[in-house]
Design a protein around this motif. Structure first.
Motif, PDB file in Angstrom:
ATOM      1  N   LYS A 163     134.527 -12.122  52.943  1.00  0.00           N
ATOM      2  CA  LYS A 163     133.345 -12.391  53.926  1.00  0.00           C
ATOM      3  C   LYS A 163     133.322 -12.939  55.386  1.00  0.00           C
ATOM      4  N   GLY A 164     134.132 -13.307  55.787  1.00  0.00           N
ATOM      5  CA  GLY A 164     134.174 -14.004  56.569  1.00  0.00           C
ATOM      6  C   GLY A 164     135.120 -13.346  58.245  1.00  0.00           C
ATOM      7  N   GLY A 165     135.065 -11.682  57.688  1.00  0.00           N
ATOM      8  CA  GLY A 165     136.092 -10.968  57.899  1.00  0.00           C
ATOM      9  C   GLY A 165     137.819 -11.000  58.270  1.00  0.00           C
ATOM     10  N   LEU A 166     138.033 -11.877  57.135  1.00  0.00           N
ATOM     11  CA  LEU A 166     139.726 -12.327  57.154  1.00  0.00           C
ATOM     12  C   LEU A 166     140.448 -11.960  56.325  1.00  0.00           C
ATOM     13  N   THR A 167     141.227 -11.847  56.169  1.00  0.00           N
ATOM     14  CA  THR A 167     142.943 -11.293  55.388  1.00  0.00           C
ATOM     15  C   THR A 167     143.721 -12.834  54.923  1.00  0.00           C
ATOM     16  N   ILE A 168     143.881 -12.229  54.346  1.00  0.00           N
ATOM     17  CA  ILE A 168     145.298 -13.154  53.775  1.00  0.00           C
ATOM     18  C   ILE A 168     146.212 -13.479  54.850  1.00  0.00           C
ATOM     19  N   GLU A 169     146.146 -12.680  55.563  1.00  0.00           N
ATOM     20  CA  GLU A 169     147.398 -12.736  56.677  1.00  0.00           C
ATOM     21  C   GLU A 169     146.903 -13.853  58.420  1.00  0.00           C
ATOM     22  N   ASP A 170     145.329 -14.246  58.517  1.00  0.00           N
ATOM     23  CA  ASP A 170     144.861 -15.013  59.050  1.00  0.00           C
ATOM     24  C   ASP A 170     145.137 -16.125  58.331  1.00  0.00           C
ATOM     25  N   ILE A 171     145.412 -16.396  57.608  1.00  0.00           N
ATOM     26  CA  ILE A 171     145.262 -17.911  57.340  1.00  0.00           C
ATOM     27  C   ILE A 171     146.635 -18.231  56.742  1.00  0.00           C
ATOM     28  N   GLU A 172     146.858 -19.780  56.338  1.00  0.00           N
ATOM     29  CA  GLU A 172     148.112 -20.083  56.303  1.00  0.00           C
ATOM     30  C   GLU A 172     147.841 -20.648  54.160  1.00  0.00           C
ATOM     31  N   PRO A 173     148.415 -19.581  53.543  1.00  0.00           N
ATOM     32  CA  PRO A 173     148.531 -20.197  52.204  1.00  0.00           C
ATOM     33  C   PRO A 173     149.444 -21.519  51.909  1.00  0.00           C
ATOM     34  N   VAL A 174     148.963 -21.902  51.000  1.00  0.00           N
ATOM     35  CA  VAL A 174     149.330 -23.604  51.171  1.00  0.00           C
ATOM     36  C   VAL A 174     149.332 -22.693  48.913  1.00  0.00           C
ATOM     37  N   TYR A 175     150.208 -22.591  47.846  1.00  0.00           N
ATOM     38  CA  TYR A 175     150.207 -22.571  46.903  1.00  0.00           C
ATOM     39  C   TYR A 175     150.674 -23.556  45.353  1.00  0.00           C
ATOM     40  N   LEU A 176     149.636 -23.694  45.204  1.00  0.00           N
ATOM     41  CA  LEU A 176     149.895 -25.112  43.905  1.00  0.00           C
ATOM     42  C   LEU A 176     147.990 -24.977  43.169  1.00  0.00           C
ATOM     43  N   PRO A 177     148.473 -25.282  42.163  1.00  0.00           N
ATOM     44  CA  PRO A 177     147.845 -25.219  40.790  1.00  0.00           C
ATOM     45  C   PRO A 177     146.382 -26.106  40.981  1.00  0.00           C
ATOM     46  N   PRO A 178     145.254 -25.579  40.815  1.00  0.00           N
ATOM     47  CA  PRO A 178     143.317 -26.452  40.858  1.00  0.00           C
ATOM     48  C   PRO A 178     143.315 -27.446  40.912  1.00  0.00           C
ATOM     49  N   PRO A 179     144.190 -28.285  39.817  1.00  0.00           N
ATOM     50  CA  PRO A 179     144.071 -29.871  39.151  1.00  0.00           C
ATOM     51  C   PRO A 179     144.872 -30.531  40.540  1.00  0.00           C
ATOM     52  N   ALA A 180     145.571 -30.035  41.624  1.00  0.00           N
ATOM     53  CA  ALA A 180     145.871 -30.585  42.729  1.00  0.00           C
ATOM     54  C   ALA A 180     145.284 -30.280  44.023  1.00  0.00           C
ATOM     55  N   THR A 181     144.383 -29.703  44.183  1.00  0.00           N
ATOM     56  CA  THR A 181     143.130 -29.440  44.638  1.00  0.00           C
ATOM     57  C   THR A 181     142.520 -30.641  45.419  1.00  0.00           C
ATOM     58  N   ALA A 182     141.849 -31.525  44.762  1.00  0.00           N
ATOM     59  CA  ALA A 182     141.637 -32.563  45.016  1.00  0.00           C
ATOM     60  C   ALA A 182     142.472 -33.366  45.966  1.00  0.00           C
ATOM     61  N   ALA A 183     143.675 -33.567  45.019  1.00  0.00           N
ATOM     62  CA  ALA A 183     144.439 -34.750  46.120  1.00  0.00           C
ATOM     63  C   ALA A 183     144.997 -33.443  47.636  1.00  0.00           C
ATOM     64  N   ALA A 184     144.554 -32.943  47.502  1.00  0.00           N
ATOM     65  CA  ALA A 184     145.146 -32.080  48.916  1.00  0.00           C
ATOM     66  C   ALA A 184     143.708 -32.147  50.085  1.00  0.00           C
ATOM     67  N   PHE A 185     142.897 -31.468  48.834  1.00  0.00           N
ATOM     68  CA  PHE A 185     141.134 -32.220  49.495  1.00  0.00           C
ATOM     69  C   PHE A 185     141.070 -33.582  50.221  1.00  0.00           C
ATOM     70  N   ALA A 186     141.696 -34.175  49.557  1.00  0.00           N
ATOM     71  CA  ALA A 186     141.524 -35.887  50.638  1.00  0.00           C
ATOM     72  C   ALA A 186     142.659 -36.676  51.248  1.00  0.00           C
ATOM     73  N   ASN A 187     143.560 -35.671  51.455  1.00  0.00           N
ATOM     74  CA  ASN A 187     144.745 -36.438  52.432  1.00  0.00           C
ATOM     75  C   ASN A 187     144.188 -35.507  53.137  1.00  0.00           C
TER      76      ASN A 187
END
Length: 338
Positions: A163-187
């Motif tokens: 939607k923004g003209g990007l691909t997976i190669e344009d970002i830095e993937p960080v692999y983690l399960p959905p419940p862990a996203t809250a802490a990662a967003f917070a910190n």
């Protein structure tokens, strides 16, 4: 008054207890199925069918067992260490099917609705938003949470980035399960990430994240129900009965069942969330008969092929293990017991 002999009393007692013994005997004879699940709202039909007695009504005893990811589910099913489970479509599953994994696919487990809000939105952290990142294009070079490198989460994130003209190669993937996203967003460990209900709503309520893209996976097949092939060969009736219970619960949910507090309490129990956190969230859906939209599955397969994640050429041999005959029987069983 005529006297009553001891023999008569014993006979009367036996007669009174007979129904209980018969009921217990029948319960012991019910075929048993262990089903692997994840604590997400899209697994709600299985929770509801278990707790409202739909599985037992159709004559099968079901144990719900929490699990890890798709790879673990397919491995446990293929090895015969469990009977059934749900999994998302992804490279690992496609490769396993091509290698001849001993699983039988029976039906869809969840599909993305063609409406917003989405039950699986692409979210941006509030910290990133406050820092001025307000578009997908602004995520170039940023850290994005993905539940794994080869599953639906990867496909979903890639569709959102488009939607923004990007691909997976344009970002830095960080692999983690959905419940862990809250802490990662917070910190500040992530700028954005894939999510699914009820975790998406929790991120919003906690002020940790907001929805950035929601129209990227309309109608996409999210997951499937699979069984160990040997179990199916020996227990076709049990599979049909299990699927009938699932279909009844899925239809209940898709036709307004989410408005029932009892249903919300059941889903809250298995997802570890409060009932009010589930009220009014967007939900995944299913085809009424449980059939899989194979065009959607093939789109995902092609995505992983282009990423070089598939070990084979041509389409995966899904038709060889897709048991539409059992799904048809399950639908007929539901129709016979309204």
């Amino acid at each position: 008054m005529p006297s009553v002999s001891r023999r008569d009393l014993m006979a009367a007692a036996a007669a009174a207890l007979a129904p209980a013994f018969v009921s217990a005997a029948r319960a012991q004879k019910l075929p048993k199925v262990e089903f692997l699940y994840s604590p997400f709202a899209d697994y709600a039909p299985f929770f509801v069918a278990k707790e409202l007695g739909f599985f037992k009504d159709f004559g099968v005893e079901v144990t719900l067992q929490p699990k890890g990811g798709t790879a673990e589910t397919i491995q446990l099913l293929a090895s015969g260490n469990t009977e059934a489970g749900a999994a998302t479509w992804g490279a690992g599953l496609f490769n396993a099917l091509d290698r001849g994994a001993t699983v039988a696919i029976i039906a869809t487990s969840a599909r993305m609705p063609a409406t917003v809000p989405s039950p699986s939105p692409f979210m941006i952290s509030q910290k990133a938003w406050d820092a001025g990142i307000r578009t997908v294009a602004g995520l170039k070079g940023k850290r994005v949470g993905i539940p794994g490198p080869s599953g639906f989460g990867m496909f979903s994130v890639a569709k959102a980035l488009e939607k923004g003209g990007l691909t997976i190669e344009d970002i830095e993937p960080v692999y983690l399960p959905p419940p862990a996203t809250a802490a990662a967003f917070a910190n500040g460990g992530l700028e954005a990430g894939w999510s699914i209900e009820p975790f998406a709503r929790q991120l919003e309520k906690q002020g940790l994240g907001r929805r950035l893209v929601e129209d990227h996976t309309f109608g996409t097949e999210l997951g499937l129900i699979a069984f160990n092939q040997d179990f199916v060969a020996r227990n076709e009736d049990a599979v049909v009965r299990f699927m009938a219970g699932y279909l009844k619960a899925a239809r209940l949910l898709d036709k307004g069942g989410w408005q029932d507090d009892k249903v919300l309490d059941i889903v809250a129990k298995y997802t570890g969330t409060e009932r009010d956190a589930l009220r009014g969230i967007p939900y995944t859906v299913r085809s009424e008969d449980g059939a899989i939209d194979m065009a959607s599955v093939r789109e995902q397969e092609e995505f992983f092929r282009k990423r070089g994640a598939l070990e084979y050429k041509g389409p995966a041999k899904i038709d060889a293990v897709y048991r539409l005959d059992l799904l048809k029987r399950a639908n007929e069983l539901v129709a016979s017991k309204p």
